[in-house]
Design an enzyme around this catalytic site. Structure first.
Site, PDB file in Angstrom:
ATOM      1  CE  LYS A 175       7.318  -3.043  -7.819  1.00 27.40           C
ATOM      2  NZ  LYS A 175       7.825  -2.225  -6.681  1.00 27.40           N
ATOM      3  CD  GLU A 250      -2.641 -13.079   1.797  1.00 28.33           C
ATOM      4  OE1 GLU A 250      -3.129 -12.571   2.827  1.00 28.33           O
ATOM      5  OE2 GLU A 250      -2.687 -14.287   1.549  1.00 28.33           O
ATOM      6  CB  CYS A 284      -0.492  -7.181   7.294  1.00 32.07           C
ATOM      7  SG  CYS A 284       0.322  -8.759   7.419  1.00 32.07           S
ATOM      8  CD  GLU A 385      -2.755  -1.387   7.203  1.00 31.68           C
ATOM      9  OE1 GLU A 385      -2.760  -0.963   6.036  1.00 31.68           O
ATOM     10  OE2 GLU A 385      -2.415  -2.542   7.505  1.00 31.68           O
TER      11      GLU A 385
END
Ligand code: NAD
Length: 494
Positions: A175, A250, A284, A385
């Site tokens: 997906k 992750e 990331c 973030e």
């Protein structure tokens, strides 16, 4: 009319059962629609998982070296089509061509690394305590793997998951992110062109809360391999705990570069520019904090700001562009909200801080490279973030203080230190609490043959990449063969 793409289930290209679709938009030009993709739901997911279960019966028995050969052929096709895929990726998610070429190259590297793994997949032979008894621990596939991926590495991250999953004998329901369905479509086509049997990989497009959530919940999925935000990762982990699945996560980062007073300053500025503004800060491992020793704070900051002001925004297809758009309207607003937050918190905005609308930039989602200084470690812009071209510069009086600031966030993915002092470098390696640390290089630059991942809320203890991904994609099975011809009792017949 834009092209209408389909899901792949059991080797057949099919629409979503509901017939609904969503659009794939070029972030550099919101009027450029690259295609329509199925907006799948639980029923589509159910069919895909069934197809993967069926295919697992024979795929798990296909010799691993043969599985590896298919992945090797996929690598060869990626080599031939590197430029075409890189251009498509730039159109689909905006990062500049040299970076999208790197993204495809990462897929190629992963293919070759994992193809070789087909002839390794080492287990362990360990001596038994009883005579005439043989013991071995071997890797066996997990079953149906759900691969859920983000949009910022639309080819590389899927290959990190799919290639090892397949070499290990698993079947997959994939997906991809709804912002990058086209690259996922191309990757799956390439796998089948390489000789993958039907049903071994199934592709389900759709939104996270619909297709993604249904996949995570499905009882016949054995493992969820997820890369994305910490917020969604937590939800995924909760569902996996409730439904008894193995899960590898992750997630987000708030990475920092430490610049010491003995640092090679120009190199540190190069690293900060690349770390903060490469991929428009949407990695990331992006450096969204630069922690600078007070002895070089002035010169470092002025050089950093000067360089950031000269970065050219534009379509990533133009070789002169340094920084492309951010992924979508929501992300553009989010980045700007953080600029407002930074201002309100009392940080000083040195450059950027606004949406870029000049000329053709107004057609896309462009944000000016943004640098804040006078940032306190506890401010939200130093803790959360942002995932955009926005970076906070913080002051430190010593290595110890810089390390403490770096470690004091919820995330722990990547860190970097610039120093000429080997003792400081090794102290940083020892004390920085992140899954990856660079010395005299930016927070970006992972290679596929090494473990990749982070501590605290960046991950859940697993590492994709390198050999460690095999521990995610397989279970250990221990086998004892007693060839004594009599009853032997471990721990008792001593
Ligand atoms: P996201 O969490 O919004 O989405 C990631 C994927 O999860 C997408 O495919 C999405 O459709 C799906 N999803 C969303 N809600 C879901 C749900 N309820 N159930 C199941 N699936 C769901 O993340 P994003 O915006 O695509 O990517 C950016 C984030 O990814 C950033 O936080 C970034 O740090 C992180 N990231 C981490 C790594 C890493 O290796 N640590 C690498 C790249 C990106």
């Amino acid at each position: 009319m834009s092209t209408r793409y389909k899901n792949l289930i059991g080797g057949e290209w099919v629409d979503a059962v509901s017939g609904r679709t969503f659009q794939d938009v070029n972030p550099a030009d919101r009027e450029d629609i690259l295609g329509e993709f199925p907006r799948s739901g639980a029923e589509d997911v159910g069919r895909a998982v069934e197809a993967a279960q069926e295919a697992f019966k024979s795929w798990r028995l296909t010799p691993a070296p043969k599985r590896g050969e298919i992945i090797f052929r996929a690598g060869e096709i990626l080599v031939k089509r590197k430029e075409e895929l890189a251009r498509l990726m730039t159109l689909e998610m905006g990062k500049v061509l040299k970076e999208t070429r790197g993204d495809v190259q990462e897929g190629i590297d992963t293919a070759y690394y994992m193809a070789g793994e087909g002839r390794r997949l080492f287990g362990h032979h360990v001596p038994c305590e009883l005579p005439n008894k043989f013991g071995v621990a071997m890797r066996v596939p997990v079953g149906v793997v759900a691969a859920i991926t983000p949009w910022n590495f639309p080819l590389a991250i899927p290959t990190w998951k799919l290639f090892p999953a397949l070499v290990c004998g698993n079947t997959v329901v994939f997906k991809p992110a709804e912002d990058t369905p086209l690259l996922a479509h191309r990757l799956v086509e390439i796998l089948f062109e390489s000789g993958l049997p039907p049903g071994v990989v199934n592709l389900i497009h759709g939104l996270g809360a619909e297709a993604g959530a249904a996949l995570v919940r499905h009882p016949s999925v054995a493992l969820v391999s997820f890369t994305g935000s910490t917020e969604v990762g937590r939800e995924v982990a909760t569902v996996c705990a409730q439904t008894g699945k193995k899960v590898s996560l992750e997630m987000g980062g708030k990475n920092a570069i430490l610049v010491m007073d003995d640092a090679p300053l120009e190199l540190a500025v190069d690293g900060a520019i690349w770390g903060a503004f490469g991929t428009s800060g949407q990695r990331c491992t992006a450096a969204s904090r630069v922690i600078v020793h007070e002895g070089v704070l002035g010169p470092f900051t002025s050089q950093f700001v000067e360089r950031a002001r000269h970065l050219r925004l534009g379509s990533g297809l133009e070789e002169t562009t340094d920084v492309g758009p951010v992924i979508n309207e929501t992300q553009l607003s989010r980045v700007h909200e953080y600029t407002e937050v930074g201002r309100k918190e009392g940080a000083t905005l040195l450059t950027g801080g606004e949406v870029a609308t000049e000329g053709r930039l107004g057609k896309g989602f462009f944000y000016k490279p943004t640098i804040f200084t006078d940032v306190e470690p506890t401010m939200r812009i130093a803790q959360e973030e942002i995932f955009g071209p926005s970076v906070a510069v913080l002051r430190a009086r010593s290595l110890e203080e810089a390390v403490e600031i770096c470690n004091n966030t919820a995330y722990g993915l990547s860190s970097a230190i610039y120093t000429r002092d080997v003792n400081r470098a090794f102290r940083a390696i020892q004390d920085l609490s992140t899954g990856i640390t660079y010395v005299n290089a930016s927070t970006i630059g992972a290679e596929v043959q090494f473990p990749f991942g982070g501590v605290r809320q960046t991950g859940n203890g697993h590492r994709e990449g390198g050999w460690t991904v095999l521990d995610i994609m397989t279970e250990w099975k221990t086998v004892y063969v007693d060839y004594s011809g009599r009853l032997q009792r471990a721990q008792i017949d001593v």
